[in-house]
Enzyme design. Structure first.
Site, PDB file in Angstrom:
ATOM      1  N   TYR A   1      -8.262  -0.807   7.767  1.00 34.68           N
ATOM      2  CA  TYR A   1      -7.037  -1.609   7.857  1.00 34.68           C
ATOM      3  C   TYR A   1      -7.157  -2.567   9.036  1.00 34.68           C
ATOM      4  CZ  TYR A   1      -4.892   1.629   4.516  1.00 34.68           C
ATOM      5  OH  TYR A   1      -4.587   2.376   3.408  1.00 34.68           O
TER       6      TYR A   1
ATOM      7  N   LEU B   1       6.074   0.736  -3.499  1.00 36.13           N
ATOM      8  CA  LEU B   1       7.064  -0.267  -3.889  1.00 36.13           C
ATOM      9  C   LEU B   1       6.414  -1.448  -4.611  1.00 36.13           C
ATOM     10  CD1 LEU B   1       9.259  -0.224  -0.663  1.00 36.13           C
ATOM     11  CD2 LEU B   1       9.673   0.965  -2.832  1.00 36.13           C
TER      12      LEU B   1
END
Length: 291
Positions: free
Chosen positions: A53, A211
């Protein structure tokens, strides 16, 4: 906050995904740390990260791990129950370019480097990030077994795995597989079989992008009108209903929505207080089946 379990450890039913704080469009460090601290203050005890990341390039490797490790250490409250989950085996040599390295020797060194960046002697949960087609899956998982035996990691998991890989990983780990982190959301439901298997095996299922990703999250209520309707009835956002819908799927589900601002994670954690009625879940399922 409502609790769920990973291995032998109770964690919050909603975790925090750290990826948005380290990739393109990431906020400044001050806001990122404020986001992590807001999550901890709200009762979040699971934080997800990975050595990949970052923005890309060797100098950036582990950016999110270092950020999260520092923020947890600097937290003014009690962070003793916080479980940090990280991953290895997925590389980002440059922005927009992802590769894999599942060689056992690499994974073992990557895990030790992650522990150093996190500032811990033993990683709470280490997950093999993505299968490497150039390396037999059992060999990659064998490295996790060795890391467990050596005490470098306390628990082992896998990510982006199919049903056969879940079974194989648990076999190689001699029954010690505790988590599967796969993509799952209203927009991406192809991991239903993996979720059902995790439920059967009592293995934590951690939906990533729960989401639908950054763009998908903002449009969720527009794309899925029934989620918006149920949200209005409950006085919450469609995003909260999406997380509550995932929690209703099984007690092994622990969504890890990403956040880069305090308001986002504070909204997400309210999903743990929402108990959807069976008819609500059925309505949402039916709406997705025809979407």
């Amino acid at each position: 906050m409502k609790q769920r379990t990973i291995g032998d450890t109770d964690v919050s039913a909603i975790g925090l995904g750290g990826m948005p704080m380290s990739i393109e469009g990431r906020p400044d460090e001050r806001r990122s740390i404020a986001t992590i601290h807001a999550a901890l203050e709200a009762g979040v005890t699971l934080i997800d990260t990975a050595d990949a990341y970052h923005l890309g390039g060797h100098d950036e490797v582990g950016h999110n791990e270092e950020l999260i490790g520092r923020a947890v250490r600097e937290f003014h409250g009690d962070a003793g129950s916080v479980l940090i989950a990280t991953k290895g085996g997925h590389l980002r040599p440059e922005a927009g370019n992802w590769t894999q390295n599942g060689h056992p020797a690499y994974l073992k060194e990557a895990a030790k480097a992650s522990a150093k960046r996190l500032g811990v002697e033993t990683i709470d949960l280490y997950q093999f990030h993505r299968p490497d087609p150039a390396v037999p899956y059992a060999d990659s998982i064998g490295a996790l077994a060795e890391l467990l035996d050596e005490g470098v990691i306390r628990m082992a998991g896998i990510s982006n795995a199919d049903v056969d890989q879940i079974r194989q990983a648990n076999e190689v780990l001699d029954g010690r597989l505790v988590s599967v982190q796969n993509q799952y959301s209203p927009a991406f439901r192809s991991s239903e079989a993996e979720l059902e298997l995790c439920d059967e095996m009592s293995i934590a299922f951690l939906p990533w992008s729960p989401l639908g990703g950054i763009a998908g999250a903002s449009d969720l209520g527009t794309t899925y009108q029934d989620f918006a309707t149920v949200a209005r009835d409950r006085g919450v956002t469609p995003q909260v209903i999406a997380l509550a819908w995932e929690l209703a799927k099984s007690d092994v589900v622990i969504p890890i929505p990403g956040a880069s601002r305090p308001q986002s994670i504070l909204d997400s954690v309210t999903a743990a207080t929402i108990r959807l009625r069976p008819e609500d879940v059925d309505r949402l399922d039916r709406s997705l089946a025809t979407a």
